[in-house]
Design a protein around this motif. Structure first.
Motif, PDB file in Angstrom:
ATOM      1  N   LEU A   9       2.644  -5.336 -14.707  1.00 35.90           N
ATOM      2  CA  LEU A   9       2.579  -6.597 -14.026  1.00 35.90           C
ATOM      3  C   LEU A   9       1.475  -7.610 -13.969  1.00 35.90           C
ATOM      4  O   LEU A   9       1.278  -8.347 -13.751  1.00 35.90           O
ATOM      5  CB  LEU A   9       3.742  -6.452 -12.921  1.00 35.90           C
ATOM      6  CG  LEU A   9       3.731  -6.938 -11.551  1.00 35.90           C
ATOM      7  CD1 LEU A   9       5.016  -7.661 -12.479  1.00 35.90           C
ATOM      8  CD2 LEU A   9       4.390  -6.281 -10.546  1.00 35.90           C
ATOM      9  N   SER A  10       0.563  -6.519 -13.919  1.00 34.63           N
ATOM     10  CA  SER A  10      -0.659  -7.018 -13.285  1.00 34.63           C
ATOM     11  C   SER A  10      -1.432  -7.963 -14.481  1.00 34.63           C
ATOM     12  O   SER A  10      -1.851  -9.618 -14.657  1.00 34.63           O
ATOM     13  CB  SER A  10      -2.060  -5.428 -13.014  1.00 34.63           C
ATOM     14  OG  SER A  10      -3.529  -6.912 -12.776  1.00 34.63           O
ATOM     15  N   TRP A  11      -0.160  -7.947 -15.810  1.00 33.59           N
ATOM     16  CA  TRP A  11      -1.564  -7.721 -17.124  1.00 33.59           C
ATOM     17  C   TRP A  11      -0.630  -9.637 -17.128  1.00 33.59           C
ATOM     18  O   TRP A  11      -1.095 -10.833 -17.990  1.00 33.59           O
ATOM     19  CB  TRP A  11      -1.331  -6.727 -18.146  1.00 33.59           C
ATOM     20  CG  TRP A  11      -1.248  -7.652 -19.598  1.00 33.59           C
ATOM     21  CD1 TRP A  11      -1.922  -8.424 -19.871  1.00 33.59           C
ATOM     22  CD2 TRP A  11      -0.879  -7.098 -21.016  1.00 33.59           C
ATOM     23  NE1 TRP A  11      -2.700  -9.112 -21.109  1.00 33.59           N
ATOM     24  CE2 TRP A  11      -1.741  -7.838 -21.724  1.00 33.59           C
ATOM     25  CE3 TRP A  11       0.703  -6.849 -21.319  1.00 33.59           C
ATOM     26  CZ2 TRP A  11      -1.006  -7.786 -23.181  1.00 33.59           C
ATOM     27  CZ3 TRP A  11       0.498  -6.455 -22.464  1.00 33.59           C
ATOM     28  CH2 TRP A  11      -0.035  -6.737 -23.383  1.00 33.59           C
ATOM     29  N   VAL A  12       0.437  -9.672 -16.715  1.00 34.32           N
ATOM     30  CA  VAL A  12       1.642 -10.275 -16.878  1.00 34.32           C
ATOM     31  C   VAL A  12       0.953 -11.423 -15.912  1.00 34.32           C
ATOM     32  O   VAL A  12       1.242 -12.993 -16.284  1.00 34.32           O
ATOM     33  CB  VAL A  12       2.638 -10.593 -16.821  1.00 34.32           C
ATOM     34  CG1 VAL A  12       3.647 -11.477 -16.492  1.00 34.32           C
ATOM     35  CG2 VAL A  12       3.599  -9.679 -17.594  1.00 34.32           C
ATOM     36  N   GLU A  13       0.893 -11.483 -14.506  1.00 33.26           N
ATOM     37  CA  GLU A  13       0.292 -12.092 -14.371  1.00 33.26           C
ATOM     38  C   GLU A  13      -1.196 -12.867 -14.375  1.00 33.26           C
ATOM     39  O   GLU A  13      -1.350 -14.244 -14.437  1.00 33.26           O
ATOM     40  CB  GLU A  13       0.064 -12.302 -12.517  1.00 33.26           C
ATOM     41  CG  GLU A  13       1.027 -11.523 -11.830  1.00 33.26           C
ATOM     42  CD  GLU A  13       0.511 -10.229 -10.447  1.00 33.26           C
ATOM     43  OE1 GLU A  13      -0.424 -10.425 -10.645  1.00 33.26           O
ATOM     44  OE2 GLU A  13       1.635 -10.148 -10.095  1.00 33.26           O
ATOM     45  N   SER A  14      -2.059 -12.253 -14.670  1.00 30.91           N
ATOM     46  CA  SER A  14      -3.838 -12.968 -15.468  1.00 30.91           C
ATOM     47  C   SER A  14      -3.125 -13.571 -16.974  1.00 30.91           C
ATOM     48  O   SER A  14      -3.834 -14.545 -16.804  1.00 30.91           O
ATOM     49  CB  SER A  14      -4.731 -11.227 -16.074  1.00 30.91           C
ATOM     50  OG  SER A  14      -4.132 -10.986 -16.810  1.00 30.91           O
ATOM     51  N   LEU A  15      -1.999 -13.338 -17.446  1.00 31.28           N
ATOM     52  CA  LEU A  15      -1.735 -13.974 -18.433  1.00 31.28           C
ATOM     53  C   LEU A  15      -1.355 -15.243 -18.071  1.00 31.28           C
ATOM     54  O   LEU A  15      -1.506 -16.740 -18.827  1.00 31.28           O
ATOM     55  CB  LEU A  15      -0.689 -13.203 -19.461  1.00 31.28           C
ATOM     56  CG  LEU A  15      -1.568 -12.474 -20.207  1.00 31.28           C
ATOM     57  CD1 LEU A  15       0.299 -11.572 -20.977  1.00 31.28           C
ATOM     58  CD2 LEU A  15      -2.507 -12.510 -21.971  1.00 31.28           C
ATOM     59  N   LEU A  16       0.083 -15.157 -16.838  1.00 33.75           N
ATOM     60  CA  LEU A  16      -0.229 -16.515 -16.596  1.00 33.75           C
ATOM     61  C   LEU A  16      -0.981 -17.530 -15.825  1.00 33.75           C
ATOM     62  O   LEU A  16      -0.649 -18.922 -15.934  1.00 33.75           O
ATOM     63  CB  LEU A  16       1.041 -16.568 -15.499  1.00 33.75           C
ATOM     64  CG  LEU A  16       2.422 -15.569 -16.763  1.00 33.75           C
ATOM     65  CD1 LEU A  16       3.937 -15.639 -15.895  1.00 33.75           C
ATOM     66  CD2 LEU A  16       3.311 -16.809 -17.268  1.00 33.75           C
ATOM     67  N   ALA A  17      -2.530 -16.333 -15.519  1.00 36.10           N
ATOM     68  CA  ALA A  17      -2.735 -17.392 -14.973  1.00 36.10           C
ATOM     69  C   ALA A  17      -4.117 -18.167 -15.591  1.00 36.10           C
ATOM     70  O   ALA A  17      -4.975 -19.004 -14.936  1.00 36.10           O
ATOM     71  CB  ALA A  17      -3.648 -16.586 -13.760  1.00 36.10           C
ATOM     72  N   ASP A  18      -3.893 -17.772 -17.060  1.00 35.32           N
ATOM     73  CA  ASP A  18      -5.437 -18.268 -18.229  1.00 35.32           C
ATOM     74  C   ASP A  18      -4.834 -19.461 -18.188  1.00 35.32           C
ATOM     75  O   ASP A  18      -3.868 -18.979 -19.084  1.00 35.32           O
ATOM     76  CB  ASP A  18      -5.585 -16.973 -19.141  1.00 35.32           C
ATOM     77  CG  ASP A  18      -6.603 -17.397 -19.880  1.00 35.32           C
ATOM     78  OD1 ASP A  18      -7.124 -18.101 -19.895  1.00 35.32           O
ATOM     79  OD2 ASP A  18      -7.007 -16.532 -20.402  1.00 35.32           O
ATOM     80  N   PRO A  19      -5.674 -20.289 -18.701  1.00 38.74           N
ATOM     81  CA  PRO A  19      -5.535 -21.934 -18.806  1.00 38.74           C
ATOM     82  C   PRO A  19      -5.282 -21.927 -20.275  1.00 38.74           C
ATOM     83  O   PRO A  19      -4.748 -22.555 -20.716  1.00 38.74           O
ATOM     84  CB  PRO A  19      -6.801 -22.738 -18.480  1.00 38.74           C
ATOM     85  CG  PRO A  19      -7.001 -21.565 -16.835  1.00 38.74           C
ATOM     86  CD  PRO A  19      -7.357 -20.219 -17.174  1.00 38.74           C
TER      87      PRO A  19
END
Length: 266
Positions: A9-19
């Protein structure tokens, strides 16, 4: 949530937050899947919360029900004990009433009512089987002197002692009743007049030798007796007993401390 699920879940959140991935063709689908996951997670947490609350309520309700049940059970047990005690008291009271109606309260001997019933039974038995029985009216000599000199309380103690002696001397199947005052009526079952006189004379001798201790006094008594043998067909109270009573009067007039036999009716 497991450690692996939290890391994913943390990995998905980081991917979505990366421009750098904002224009990726899968970005929108991944974000939709992520939000759907969060909604399902929130819904699951609400269900868990509701379930936990329900289980806590169920436990509390079960505990409350158990407490109410235990309270009701203890109350019922208390009521049962009270009821059992009351029924036992009533049984004892009824037995006491029954005993009081058939026994003399002072000496504990049968009273007139009880020996009257036994006389009727014994008369029927004698008539059916051709058996005999003898009645003996025993009167304590000069008993009034004891009451006059020492008081009625002392007289009562003397009567109790006399009743004790009579019980010891009679056979198990005989019956002695307190007829009234210082008079005692003996029912000697399956006994002829001569055997009955031997029993009564032995009893009177025992009474004359028996020391009656009352406080610091030692008293002695003698007794007179009249005997009659029951005859088939005669009324036990109106005839057999009356003949014994007349024989007792003869014993008193002859000097007391003796027994007399009623003549056989002609």
């Amino acid at each position: 949530m497991t450690r692996e699920a939290a890391a994913l879940l943390s990995w998905v959140e980081s991917l979505l937050a990366d421009p750098a991935h904002a224009r990726h063709p899968l970005h929108e689908a991944l974000e939709a899947l992520y939000r759907h996951h969060l909604e399902e997670k929130a819904r699951l947490e609400r269900l868990i919360t509701i379930s936990d609350s329900y289980q806590r309520y169920a436990r509390e309700d079960h505990l409350s029900t158990r407490q109410r049940y235990d309270k009701i059970r203890r109350r019922q047990e208390k009521l049962a004990r009270i009821s059992d005690g009351y029924q036992q008291l009533m049984r004892e009271h009824n037995l006491a009433l029954e005993r009081d109606s058939t026994h003399d309260p002072l000496t504990g001997l049968p009273n007139r009512r009880m020996i009257g019933i036994r006389l009727e039974e014994e008369s029927r038995r004698a008539s059916r089987h051709g058996q005999r029985y003898t009645l003996a009216m025993v009167d304590i000599d000069h008993f009034k002197r004891i009451n006059d000199r020492h008081g009625h309380e002392t007289g009562d103690r003397v009567l109790v002692a006399i009743a004790h002696v009579i019980r010891q001397e009679l056979r198990n199947y005989d019956l002695c009743a307190r007829w009234g005052g210082e008079e005692f009526l003996l029912l000697l079952t399956n006994t002829g007049i001569e055997e009955g006189r031997a029993i009564v004379d032995r009893l009177c001798q025992r009474l004359s030798r028996f020391p009656i201790v009352v406080g610091d006094m030692t008293l002695s008594v003698t007794a007179s007796a009249g005997l009659s043998e029951h005859r088939a067909g005669e009324d036990p109270l109106a005839e057999t007993l009356q003949r014994a009573d007349r024989a007792l009067l003869q014993a008193k007039r002859s000097g007391r401390n003796r027994s007399c036999i009623a003549p056989i009716p002609g």
